[in-house]
Structure formats: C-alpha cells, structure tokens
Design a protein around this motif. Structure first.
Motif, PDB file in Angstrom:
ATOM      1  N   ARG A 125       6.617   1.388   7.205  1.00 31.97           N
ATOM      2  CA  ARG A 125       5.954   0.305   6.486  1.00 31.97           C
ATOM      3  C   ARG A 125       4.538   0.094   7.002  1.00 31.97           C
ATOM      4  NH1 ARG A 125      10.200  -4.071   7.476  1.00 31.97           N
ATOM      5  NH2 ARG A 125      11.711  -2.412   7.624  1.00 31.97           N
ATOM      6  N   SER A 126       4.385   0.183   8.346  1.00 30.23           N
ATOM      7  CA  SER A 126       3.056  -0.117   8.880  1.00 30.23           C
ATOM      8  C   SER A 126       2.138   1.084   8.761  1.00 30.23           C
ATOM      9  CB  SER A 126       3.163  -0.565  10.330  1.00 30.23           C
ATOM     10  OG  SER A 126       3.783   0.441  11.083  1.00 30.23           O
ATOM     11  N   VAL A 161      14.236   0.798   5.423  1.00 28.61           N
ATOM     12  CA  VAL A 161      15.035   1.013   6.626  1.00 28.61           C
ATOM     13  C   VAL A 161      14.154   1.010   7.870  1.00 28.61           C
ATOM     14  CG1 VAL A 161      16.402   2.740   7.855  1.00 28.61           C
ATOM     15  CG2 VAL A 161      16.895   2.249   5.468  1.00 28.61           C
ATOM     16  N   ASP A 162      12.995   1.660   7.793  1.00 28.27           N
ATOM     17  CA  ASP A 162      12.219   1.932   9.001  1.00 28.27           C
ATOM     18  C   ASP A 162      10.874   1.202   9.012  1.00 28.27           C
ATOM     19  OD1 ASP A 162      10.876   2.965  11.178  1.00 28.27           O
ATOM     20  OD2 ASP A 162      11.727   4.959  10.918  1.00 28.27           O
ATOM     21  N   PRO A 163      10.710   0.214   9.891  1.00 29.03           N
ATOM     22  CA  PRO A 163       9.459  -0.552   9.925  1.00 29.03           C
ATOM     23  C   PRO A 163       8.254   0.302  10.287  1.00 29.03           C
ATOM     24  CG  PRO A 163      10.805  -1.044  11.839  1.00 29.03           C
ATOM     25  CD  PRO A 163      11.659  -0.224  10.911  1.00 29.03           C
ATOM     26  N   ARG A 164       8.482   1.429  10.980  1.00 29.79           N
ATOM     27  CA  ARG A 164       7.343   2.259  11.362  1.00 29.79           C
ATOM     28  C   ARG A 164       6.676   2.864  10.137  1.00 29.79           C
ATOM     29  NH1 ARG A 164      10.802   5.556  15.601  1.00 29.79           N
ATOM     30  NH2 ARG A 164      12.245   5.153  13.929  1.00 29.79           N
ATOM     31  N   ARG A 207       0.829  -1.188   0.000  1.00 28.62           N
ATOM     32  CA  ARG A 207       0.000   0.000   0.000  1.00 28.62           C
ATOM     33  C   ARG A 207       0.871   1.248   0.000  1.00 28.62           C
ATOM     34  NH1 ARG A 207      -3.515  -1.527   3.910  1.00 28.62           N
ATOM     35  NH2 ARG A 207      -2.489  -0.349   5.546  1.00 28.62           N
ATOM     36  N   THR A 250       0.489   4.135   6.692  1.00 29.79           N
ATOM     37  CA  THR A 250       0.227   4.205   5.256  1.00 29.79           C
ATOM     38  C   THR A 250       0.473   5.598   4.750  1.00 29.79           C
ATOM     39  OG1 THR A 250      -2.069   4.514   5.806  1.00 29.79           O
ATOM     40  CG2 THR A 250      -1.399   2.340   5.087  1.00 29.79           C
ATOM     41  N   ASP A 302      18.385   6.828  23.770  1.00 29.26           N
ATOM     42  CA  ASP A 302      18.359   5.876  24.879  1.00 29.26           C
ATOM     43  C   ASP A 302      18.744   4.465  24.447  1.00 29.26           C
ATOM     44  OD1 ASP A 302      17.635   7.814  26.586  1.00 29.26           O
ATOM     45  OD2 ASP A 302      15.556   7.183  26.854  1.00 29.26           O
ATOM     46  N   PHE A 303      18.311   4.074  23.226  1.00 28.66           N
ATOM     47  CA  PHE A 303      18.565   2.683  22.866  1.00 28.66           C
ATOM     48  C   PHE A 303      20.045   2.395  22.623  1.00 28.66           C
ATOM     49  CE2 PHE A 303      17.171   4.727  18.877  1.00 28.66           C
ATOM     50  CZ  PHE A 303      18.279   4.488  18.081  1.00 28.66           C
ATOM     51  N   ARG A 338      21.994   2.326  10.998  1.00 26.76           N
ATOM     52  CA  ARG A 338      20.731   2.246  10.272  1.00 26.76           C
ATOM     53  C   ARG A 338      19.773   3.350  10.708  1.00 26.76           C
ATOM     54  NH1 ARG A 338      17.478  -3.290  10.084  1.00 26.76           N
ATOM     55  NH2 ARG A 338      15.587  -2.190   9.504  1.00 26.76           N
ATOM     56  N   ASN A 339      19.832   3.699  11.998  1.00 19.95           N
ATOM     57  CA  ASN A 339      18.970   4.775  12.470  1.00 19.95           C
ATOM     58  C   ASN A 339      19.384   6.124  11.912  1.00 19.95           C
ATOM     59  OD1 ASN A 339      16.764   4.171  14.523  1.00 19.95           O
ATOM     60  ND2 ASN A 339      18.376   2.771  15.137  1.00 19.95           N
ATOM     61  N   LEU A 346       2.257   1.676  -3.495  1.00 21.47           N
ATOM     62  CA  LEU A 346       1.231   2.174  -4.415  1.00 21.47           C
ATOM     63  C   LEU A 346       0.979   3.663  -4.202  1.00 21.47           C
ATOM     64  CD1 LEU A 346      -1.428  -0.680  -4.531  1.00 21.47           C
ATOM     65  CD2 LEU A 346       0.064   0.122  -6.366  1.00 21.47           C
ATOM     66  N   ARG A 405      25.814  -1.541  14.697  1.00 28.45           N
ATOM     67  CA  ARG A 405      24.580  -2.340  14.645  1.00 28.45           C
ATOM     68  C   ARG A 405      23.329  -1.518  14.901  1.00 28.45           C
ATOM     69  NH1 ARG A 405      25.769  -7.900  17.876  1.00 28.45           N
ATOM     70  NH2 ARG A 405      27.849  -8.278  17.043  1.00 28.45           N
ATOM     71  N   HIS A 406      23.438  -0.561  15.817  1.00 34.36           N
ATOM     72  CA  HIS A 406      22.220   0.174  16.190  1.00 34.36           C
ATOM     73  C   HIS A 406      22.237   1.608  15.687  1.00 34.36           C
ATOM     74  CE1 HIS A 406      20.560  -2.964  18.810  1.00 34.36           C
ATOM     75  NE2 HIS A 406      21.825  -3.232  19.075  1.00 34.36           N
TER      76      HIS A 406
END
Lengths: 315, 540
Positions: A312-313, A307-310, A3, A315, A211-212, A233-234, A6, A229-230
C-alpha cells in the motif's frame, strides 16, 4: 492506496488495448476465409465477394479492427457468420452458465483447499500431513473428466441424486440451476483444490519458519493461535496468485467438463466457432475471456494490497 | 532465592548433543550474560528456558522459574508463562515483527494474551509501553507498520512486546548484534534502565565480550554446550581461570602485527568527487522522479601498499561506494581511476584484474555446486590467456598455501569447510590474479572472535608478503583500528573525517567520529582491573 489502485487500473487498460490488437491480428492471419467456408467448395467467386461485403470483410484491416473495438465498447460484438445472430446474444446465453460454474468451482476448491492446507501444514511430517499430501497428489494427477465420469456414475446413475448432464436454466429457479451445476463444479474443483492445498501448505510452512512466528510463540500464543493470527495472512500472497490463475482457467478451460455434462458454456461455444471459422465469435469470446482474466488479475492486485501494508505504501 | 535456576540442563537434538550439564542462576534485578562462540549452545539455552525447543529436542535436568519447574509444565501452563513471566527479545529486529500487523496490534497482543481487557485499555497500555521504550505516541502512533521503522526502532517495539506484561525475567538473544554501534549503545542503555525499573532478571545472550563486560553483573562462558567458567563480572575478568575464557578475551582484544607500510608514491586508486544517485519511487503518478544521493562527492586516494579503513553506520553509503569502486555501478558525477584506467561498468575486463574483493558472508558467496578449484579460478575469465592444466594446478596450490590451506583442498566442495576456512578461500579467490588492491567489505564481520583474529593475522601477513594495498570496510572500529594505516569516516554519503588511524581514534575531530568512538563498547583493561580487585581484597 488510491495511487496504487489507479496505477493498477492504468495497467489494466493498457493490457486490454494490447490484447485486443494481438487477438485481432493473430486471428486475421489464421488461414481460411469465413465467406468461402460458409458457402462451400462449389461457390461462385462473385457470391463469395457478395457475402464478404455483407459480412464487412472487404474493408481494410484497420477499419475492421476499429469498428470491432468500437462496437465492443458499446456492447455490440457483431453478428455471427454462421448463425447470423448477434454475438452479444450468443455470449450472453453462455456466460450465465460459465461464470456461475467457474465461481461455484472456485468457491468449492477454496473451501476444500484452505482447511486441508492448514491442517497439513500444522501437522508437518505426521500421518495427517502425509494423508492430505497423498490425496492432493492423486487430485493433481487424475484428470478432471475422470472425476466427472465417476461423479456421473455414482451420483447420477446409481444414486440418482443429480441428472447426468444438461443445464435447466436460471428461469427454473436458483436452487435447480445450482443443482445442475453441482457435479460439474465438483469435478472442476477437485484437481484445483489439490493444487491450491499444496500451495497453501508450502506457503504456510515457509511462514512458520519466519522469525516473527517465534516471536508470537514467545508472547504466549499457542501453536494454533500463532498459525491462525500471524501465519495465515502472511501465507495468503502466493495463495491469492494461484486463486486468480485458477479462476481464469476455470472460466475458459472448462470445455471438457462442459462436453461431459452437456453444458452450453463458453468453452463449447469457442470450440464450435473455431471449427466453423466463425472468426467474429472467436475474436469476441477470446477478447471477453482476456478481459475477465485481466480484471481478475487487477482484483488480485488489489487483494495483495489489502493483505500487505508494504504494498500500500509503495507505489 | 534465585529467579531462574538452571541445573544440570542437558539437551540433544536427535543423536546430536547440544548442551551438557549447564548450570547457572539469575537473581531478580540481575544481568547475567551468557557468552561464547557460535555453536556453543547459548541460543539453545535461551530457547530451553522459554521451552520453545524444536520438537525433536530431548532435555534432562531442571529449569526452575521461582519455584516452578518449567520442564514439567503442560503446554497450556507454558503458554501462560511465556510473555507474562518471561519475555524474550530476539536478534534480528527486521524479521522479528509480523510485517502485516501494526506495532500497536503486536504490543497489545501480548497484553491481551494474558489478561482479559477491553481493546481500548490494552491499546492504552501498549501506547504507554511504547512510550516507555522510547517510541512516543506523537511520532510513533500505534497504527505504524514495522516497515515504516528503522532497525533500532523495531528493536524497541520488540522490547516493548517482551516487557508489556512486566515479566520477572527478560531473555535477550543477541539483541544488538544486528544494530549500528550508536543504536546499540542506546538499546543497551534502555535494557539496563528497564531491568532497574521493573526489577527484572535479564538473561543476555551475546558473543560480544565488550558488551558483556559493560552490561553484565555475572558472566557465564560457554563452549560446545558446556559452561566452562562463570562468575561475577569484575572477578571473572580479573581472575579468569579456564584457558578457553582466556583465549576468548585474548582473541577479542587481538592486536594484529601489521608490518609498517611500504607506501609507494603513486596513487593506484583515485576517487574524485564521486557521486552516486538512486532513483526514488515517484511520489505522484506523473511527478518527476526524485533521487536519493547515496554518495555525495567523495574524494580520496589509495597509494601502493597502503591500508585504508572505511567506517560508518549502515546506510551511510559504504556499500554503494564499494560497488562504484569495483565498477559495478555508474557514477552520476566525478570519476574513479584505478591503475590509470577509468572505472565504470563498461570498463574492459582486463582492467578489473588488479582490483579484487572479499565479501562479508562466507556462507552464501560461493556456488555450492562448484569445487574449490573452480571457485578460485573464476577471476581468470578476466585474463586473455588463462593458465591451463599443470600451471593452473600450481597456481591454485600456491594461493591455497598462501591463505593457510592445503593444495589438495582444491578438490573439495565448499560445504566441507568452516566459516573461517571459507573466508580464507574467498581471500584466495581474490589473490589468484595477483591484484595490488583488495576491497575487504565487512570481510570478518560474520566470524567468531578467535577465527576473526586468525583471518586478520592472515590479512596482515599477506600485505607483508605481497605489498598489498587494501580498503578495509567495517562497522567494527576496533578491527579497523588494528589493520589500517589510514581511516576514512563516512556519514550520510560524505567523508566527515580522515587521517592516520591512530590519530583519528585517539583525537577524533569531527563530532560524528567522537560519537562513534564513544558508542563503541570497549573491553576494560584487564591488567588494571586485576590490580584494582587485588587492592580491594587486600587486608586493611
């Protein structure tokens, strides 16, 4: 993810339509009639009228716009007013210089900038960081044509490793063609990599304060492991944005470098066409560049989501 | 032998001394709480044990984990220790996880950092650990990303990461401060269980004395980088010696002397069937938009001089309701009337004068480039003819004295004030237009207990002096109990219970109110405690 793709694709299509309208009508209002320009000052009005109808300039603006867009969709960009050759051919010759040059320069710039930015961020405030930052300050400040002249002076005139300019053509083989693009690519890449390295560094420093990153260290990761590693990518989101913008610039903005190295690229084509009021070439090249820029933006958007799953979810 | 022994630990960052001669120890299976107000050095103590201090920090003294001296270890040995022998849980679960990695990757990473395992094996262990902390695989598979979880669930992931290698010592730095009371209760139970199961030592850093009293075997009270008192929890609570410890406990059970309300008969604020929707992102490209109903047909009145509390957990709609009452956002249904005028985003500016607001964060709710005088007079843009020159200076001086500051403070910038003073300035800004209704939106939540007690006293004093009505919004039940006459309990956008504060707190009717009140940690009755210990110690 589908989505999201698209949605981005839909926005890509809409941008293209709007861009084509803007380009066409802006160029229409630029003063100077191509027919009278081509025939010179002493031309008879009826000769001009005849040429205008031959060039298809006598029909309504809307008809011309539609036939222009319709042609482009089928790969027909029209015929140059000055050279009387198909624009598609003219662009085809040039794009095989400009596109590889832009990609070459972008690759070099990324290859320089990533390690430099990561190195500087991991040594924040220490001499290594200051050295890298000093060098990038210089890279941002010095114009690329000066780098170009220095490169020619050192590698072409003194060391004679490269030729001072010109493009041998792809028919001479990829290594030879790449070789003739090397000095221009370096000249283009140096200032870009300086900018990119600074962005990389500051993006990483922002992430290092998150923080992470502390959580990662508390899990037993070394500084370096946590960074790679952390952190990396961020930090990529702002870096990707800049890479996308740089590609667009490199594709169309290489005109001075093309001039210094006598390269038959898009930048020189567009410059010549503007001087000659060859509007159809100008329109077509600009449209092509806009298409490339919008396409790159689309690809950068897809890269964000990768890169960022947030994203992707959402829209 | 003790598991962790900190001896004469001193620490300074640059010229700034942070810790002075800190000494305490933790035995296996023991829960030790380090408590104190902000700036007392609690968190630095925790970071010193992890040896994750800023580069510029200089330490002296000893930190022994078992028989290893941590201050003398190489960075490589420390990396092998972190996560393996000592695990750490942080305050803010929303940011403690890497947003780009799945929870499975992040828990498995701790495991694979410290032992060489096939990926599948590490993932199996991670799954087992997540299940152990209350995130079963059928509902929370390893492939979940942090943004798909709530705050409490994220904190469980952080805990799973910290205990994945079954460390000997777990450090928890304010592990529940960012969570709702009901979630807090569950996380604290989980931590207690884990300590027992794994026979870990737990070093718990918290400012919440009720949590301390409830959880800890021993308490270490810190102030300005020094340990002022420590001892067995029951004994310390019953026989506290140091004046600071006494003051701290007194402040956290502080009872405000709330003047009896002089309620008028007229409702100054009337909320009728207020409904507020937020549009949600489309689920399909051309699907009709769906809405989230954040406030579901709420009705209540606030009368002249009445002090009303609003409690509920995060996401219940408190803040949405506040914004609607302030006329910052439109309602989808129902109406809000304040002082006879309908409240809406397009209401006339003058109508806003009588309702003012005090926000939570005293650090970010002011423009740092403006002097206090200018900050205070901002609400005057609502007034047609704002006072000028001498009259203005006079008014500024009056409100500053009203909130316990000096008139000369008007010339200072906001960074020159402490958190408590800033919140006084926020109250002064709200008072300057002489409002009749003030909304306190979590106005004391960011303050230390002693400062909080002072600000609550100030609020009571102002309500006495100006016959103020207020809506006091907070997640902290004990605070709401002490400063309000009437309380509204909100859950999922609805008011599930309302009534006189004391009645609601002593005999809650709605199950949700009961859950809330039961989940809130309470300080034990110190007097009873000291009687009991005395009888226990009395000769037979």
């Amino acid at each position: 993810m589908l989505r999201y793709t698209l949605k981005r694709a839909l926005s890509l299509g809409l941008s293209l339509v709007v861009a084509s309208l803007v380009i066409f009508f802006v160029i229409e209002v630029v003063p100077g009639d191509p027919a009278s320009f081509m025939l010179g000052l002493n031309a008879q009005p009826d000769t001009i009228a005849a040429l205008r109808s031959e060039l298809g300039l006598d029909v309504s603006k809307l008809e011309r716009y539609l036939s222009w867009v319709g042609g482009m969709v089928q790969g027909d960009f029209g015929t140059s007013y000055t050279y009387r050759t198909p624009v598609t051919e003219m662009i085809g010759d040039r794009i095989w210089v400009s596109l590889p040059l832009a990609l070459y320069a972008l690759t070099l710039s990324t290859l320089i900038a990533f390690p430099a930015g990561i190195y500087a961020a991991s040594r924040r405030g220490k001499p290594g960081d200051m050295a890298v930052m000093g060098a990038t300050q210089l890279g941002v400040a010095v114009p690329n044509f000066w780098f170009a002249m220095m490169l020619v002076l050192i590698f072409a005139i003194n060391l004679r490793w490269f030729s001072a300019g010109g493009f041998v053509g792809w028919e001479k083989g990829i290594p030879a063609a790449m070789k003739s693009l090397t000095l221009p690519a370096i000249a283009l890449a140096l200032p870009q990599s300086a900018i990119l390295a600074r962005v990389m560094r500051s993006a990483l420093l922002d992430v290092l304060g998150e923080d992470f990153m502390r959580t990662a260290r508390a899990k037993g990761l070394t500084r370096r492991q946590a960074l790679m590693r952390h952190g990396l990518r961020n930090a990529l989101i702002p870096v990707l944005t800049i890479i996308g913008m740089q590609f667009s610039f490199l594709l169309a903005g290489a005109i001075i470098i093309e001039q210094v190295f006598f390269l038959p690229g898009l930048g020189r084509l567009i410059f010549q066409s503007i001087s000659a009021r060859d509007l159809i070439v100008v329109e077509s090249v600009v449209m092509l560049l806009v298409f490339m820029v919008i396409l790159v933006t689309f690809l950068v958007d897809l890269a964000y989501a990768a890169v960022d799953p947030r994203l992707r979810s959402r829209t | 032998m003790s598991l962790l022994s900190v001896q004469n630990l001193s620490l300074s960052i640059g010229p700034l001394p942070i810790l002075k001669d800190v000494t305490f120890s933790i035995a296996p299976g023991e829960i030790v709480a380090v408590t104190g107000e902000s700036g007392s050095g609690k968190s630095m103590t925790a970071l010193a044990v992890m040896q994750l201090l800023p580069d510029s920090a200089r330490t002296s003294g000893h930190i022994m984990l078992g028989d290893e001296e941590l201050t003398a270890q190489s960075e490589k040995a420390l990396c092998a220790m972190r996560g393996n022998d000592v695990g750490m849980v942080f305050q803010e679960p929303m940011t403690a996880l890497n947003p780009l990695h799945t929870i499975g990757q992040q828990v498995a990473e701790t495991i694979r950092m410290h032992c060489i395992l096939p990926k599948a094996e590490a993932e199996a262990q991670a799954a087992a650990m997540l299940t152990r902390v209350g995130l079963p695989q059928d509902r929370f598979p390893l492939s979940r990303y942090p943004h798909e979880l709530s705050g409490g669930q994220r904190q469980r992931v952080v805990i799973a990461m910290a205990i994945a290698r079954r460390p000997r010592l777990l450090i928890a730095d304010e592990p529940t401060t960012a969570l709702d009371v009901t979630t807090q209760a569950k996380i604290l139970d989980l931590l207690k269980d884990l300590v027992e199961d794994f026979d870990m030592g737990l070093l718990m850093i918290t400012h919440d004395l009720a949590v301390v009293a409830d959880m800890a075997d021993r308490i270490v009270v810190m102030r300005k980088g020094e340990v002022v008192e420590q001892g067995d929890t029951r004994h310390l609570l019953a026989h506290m010696q140091h004046p600071y410890t006494k003051a701290l406990f007194a402040a956290s059970r502080h009872q405000v002397d709330l003047p009896s309300a002089e309620e008028g008969k007229t409702a100054i604020l009337s909320v009728q069937n207020a409904t507020r929707d937020y549009a949600l992102p489309r689920t399909k490209l051309f699907a009709p938009r769906s809405f989230h109903r954040a406030v579901k047909g709420i009705s209540f009145d606030i009368h002249q001089g009445e002090r009303v509390g609003l409690v509920g957990e995060s996401g219940c709609g408190k803040s949405t309701l506040t914004r609607a009452i302030l006329g910052l956002e439109p309602l989808q249904d129902g109406s809000i009337t304040a002082f006879g005028t309908a409240v809406a985003p397009d209401m006339p500016a003058q109508a806003r004068i009588k309702t003012q607001v005090v926000f939570q964060d005293p650090y970010s709710s002011f423009n740092p480039r403006h002097k206090v005088g200018r900050i205070l007079t901002e609400p005057f843009h609502l007034v047609d003819t704002p006072p000028t020159r001498a009259a203005l200076t006079q008014i500024i001086g009056e409100v500053l004295s009203d909130v316990g500051l000096q008139p000369s403070d008007a010339q200072k910038y906001i960074h020159e004030f402490s958190g408590g003073q800033r919140q006084r300035i926020a109250i002064a800004r709200a008072l300057i237009t002489k409002p009749e209704l003030i909304i306190f939106d979590e106005a004391v939540s960011a303050l230390d207990v002693s400062i909080r007690a002072q600000v609550l006293d100030l609020i009571a004093e102002l309500s006495r002096r100006h016959n103020l009505a207020y809506l006091f919004i907070s997640h902290d039940l004990s605070v709401v109990r002490s400063v309000t006459d009437r309380v509204l309990v909100m859950q999922n956008g609805e008011i599930v219970e309302q009534g006189e504060t004391e009645t609601v707190f002593t005999t809650p009717q709605h199950p949700y109110t009961q859950t809330l009140i039961n989940a809130a940690p309470v300080l034990p009755d110190l007097a009873a405690l000291s009687d009991k210990t005395e009888t226990a110690h009395a000769p037979a």
